[in-house]
Design a protein around this motif. Structure first.
Motif, PDB file in Angstrom:
ATOM      1  N   SER A  12       0.847  -1.206   0.000  1.00  0.00           N
ATOM      2  CA  SER A  12       0.000   0.000   0.000  1.00  0.00           C
ATOM      3  C   SER A  12       0.870   1.239   0.000  1.00  0.00           C
ATOM      4  N   ALA A  47       0.830   9.822  -3.148  1.00  0.00           N
ATOM      5  CA  ALA A  47      -0.208   8.777  -3.198  1.00  0.00           C
ATOM      6  C   ALA A  47      -1.218   9.015  -4.321  1.00  0.00           C
ATOM      7  N   CYS A  97      -2.636  -1.562  -3.131  1.00  0.00           N
ATOM      8  CA  CYS A  97      -1.213  -1.814  -3.396  1.00  0.00           C
ATOM      9  C   CYS A  97      -0.526  -0.452  -3.427  1.00  0.00           C
TER      10      CYS A  97
HETATM   11  C1  LIG Z   1      -4.175   7.447   0.535  1.00  0.00           C
HETATM   12  C2  LIG Z   1      -2.931   8.111   0.959  1.00  0.00           C
HETATM   13  C3  LIG Z   1      -1.899   7.367   1.550  1.00  0.00           C
HETATM   14  C4  LIG Z   1      -2.045   5.915   1.893  1.00  0.00           C
HETATM   15  O1  LIG Z   1      -2.177   5.058   0.818  1.00  0.00           O
HETATM   16  P1  LIG Z   1      -2.734   3.579   1.091  1.00  0.00           P
HETATM   17  O2  LIG Z   1      -2.510   2.889  -0.208  1.00  0.00           O
HETATM   18  O3  LIG Z   1      -4.180   3.742   1.456  1.00  0.00           O
HETATM   19  O4  LIG Z   1      -1.956   3.013   2.215  1.00  0.00           O
HETATM   20  C5  LIG Z   1      -0.733   8.027   1.881  1.00  0.00           C
HETATM   21  N1  LIG Z   1      -0.595   9.339   1.657  1.00  0.00           N
HETATM   22  C6  LIG Z   1      -1.552  10.087   1.095  1.00  0.00           C
HETATM   23  C7  LIG Z   1      -1.315  11.542   0.855  1.00  0.00           C
HETATM   24  C8  LIG Z   1      -2.754   9.499   0.731  1.00  0.00           C
HETATM   25  O5  LIG Z   1      -3.710  10.252   0.181  1.00  0.00           O
END
Ligand SMILES: *Cc1c(COP(=O)(O)O)cnc(C)c1O
Length: 396
Positions: free
Chosen positions: A106, A217, A258
């Motif tokens: 993730s 992300a 992922c």
């Molecule tokens: C969604 C998000 C994450 C985490 O991603 P996951 O795949 O849900 O673990 C980390 N940082 C930011 C800025 C996000 O928006």
């Protein structure tokens, strides 16, 4: 053989039992209902091109990573490599041989792993992240037992560079792991990457005394596809950052969680050398990785292609800007960071929050205009919001 416990304690359906089929059908209905009006989180629910069903039932995992002693899986390794090279090109890795990447569990795990690279490079370092950064950095600091400090965020959600300079001064040369965000979770803000690197240099830091990670992300799969993005916020290794990560189900839209982490290879080599035991010969925290996620990610990047991803990003940014303008026209105080998909507005009634599954914090809510959000859904939301906004004085 006698069972350890009375098997009647454990409910089970016979595989031919129609209860099983009914349960699957009910779950499917629940998911479809919820997803039809989903505006609150940054998931792209358009799964095209889909990986063929017949592959879904095959078991495939991907060993820890392709750079340590463990060889990549021959079944899925080439696709992982191809997807990673695609992303490295997108993020300005001039010579991919000098970079390492992996498709992991993730975006949060990618952040944890980036902070780990930083800690191994700089023992005793302080982790700095903006107050609006994802909670996985606070988690990473606890798991890795390193000290951490918040840098203030400006009202629009981006890191306050004046406060960063102050914090760096106070650290008096102590090594720093700096976590920047490209598209914060709540406000879709972009920390100034060039500005932060400049602040580090002004405070006397060089490549050997700081580690810079960019958590992209959502928006590290948006900004590179847009024109006119100020270079200072563009996530790219050309700027001299150490690592960059994304979350797979966000803009790319894998149906399963992922994440992707790309880092300079020197950081991985260092981690592989630590200790010398078998464990340290693996550059990943987890054993088996999800091979289905690799294939889903590959299908999106290579099967769908640059043009479609760029079109999705551009279209979503334009529609997010339009949603912000439409909500502003009602008289609501809207926050919208340019080049972002995230629109922030005053928290509406519980009914609207539930219906559109809005994420709320400090009396603010946000909607994220993802490729799967239709124009019809936006119009419906706008109508509901307008009705609540106009009537809210009467209700309170
Ligand atoms: C969604 C998000 C994450 C985490 O991603 P996951 O795949 O849900 O673990 C980390 N940082 C930011 C800025 C996000 O928006």
């Amino acid at each position: 053989m006698k069972l350890g416990r009375d098997s009647a304690e454990f409910p089970a359906f016979n595989s031919r039992d129609e209860k099983l089929a009914r349960t699957f059908a009910a779950v499917e209905r629940r998911l479809q209902t919820v997803q039809a009006t989903h505006l609150g989180s940054a998931y792209n629910l358009t799964f095209t091109p889909a990986v063929p069903d017949r592959l879904r039932d095959l078991h495939f995992t991907n060993p820890p990573d392709g750079q340590g002693e463990v060889q990549p899986s021959p079944e899925i390794g080439p696709q992982e490599r191809e997807a990673l090279l695609w992303l490295m090109r997108l993020w300005g890795c001039a010579d991919p041989d000098r970079f390492w990447g992996a498709i992991g569990a993730s975006g949060s795990e990618s952040n944890l792993w980036a902070v780990y690279f930083g800690r191994e490079m700089l023992p005793g370092a302080m982790l700095l992240n903006s107050a609006d950064a994802h909670w996985s950095f606070a988690n990473a600091a606890r798991i890795l037992a390193i000290p951490r400090m918040d840098v203030a965020a400006l009202p629009n959600g981006e890191m306050d560079m004046v406060d960063l300079a102050t914090k760096l001064q106070a650290l008096a040369g102590r090594p720093v792991i700096l976590a920047l965000t490209c598209g914060t979770m709540m406000k879709g803000a972009h920390d100034g990457i060039a500005a932060a690197l400049l602040a580090l240099r002004d405070a006397g830091y060089d490549r050997h005394s700081c580690y810079v990670h960019v958590d992209g992300a959502l928006n590290a799969m948006v900004l590179p596809f847009l024109q006119d993005v100020p270079d200072g916020i563009l996530p790219s290794f050309e700027k001299g950052i150490d690592s960059l990560s994304i979350s797979g189900p966000k803009m790319i839209g894998t149906p399963m969680p992922c994440g992707v982490l790309v880092a300079r290879k020197s950081h991985v080599v260092r981690v592989l050398q630590v200790g010398g035991g078998l464990r340290s010969k693996r550059a990943a925290a987890i054993g088996s990785r999800n091979g289905h996620a690799v294939l889903a990610l590959w299908a999106k990047l290579i099967g769908q292609g640059y043009g479609r991803l760029a079109q999705d990003a551009q279209r979503c940014v334009i529609r997010a800007g339009q949603l912000a303008a439409d909500l502003s026209a009602l008289g609501a105080k809207v926050l919208y960071n340019p080049f972002s998909l995230t629109v922030v507005f005053p928290e509406p009634s519980d009914a609207i929050v539930r219906r559109y599954q809005l994420v709320c914090q400090d009396e603010l809510s946000h909607a994220v205009v993802m490729p799967s959000v239709t124009d019809a859904l936006l119009a419906q939301f706008l109508a509901d919001y307008a009705a609540w906004w106009t009537g809210r004085g009467r209700m309170t």
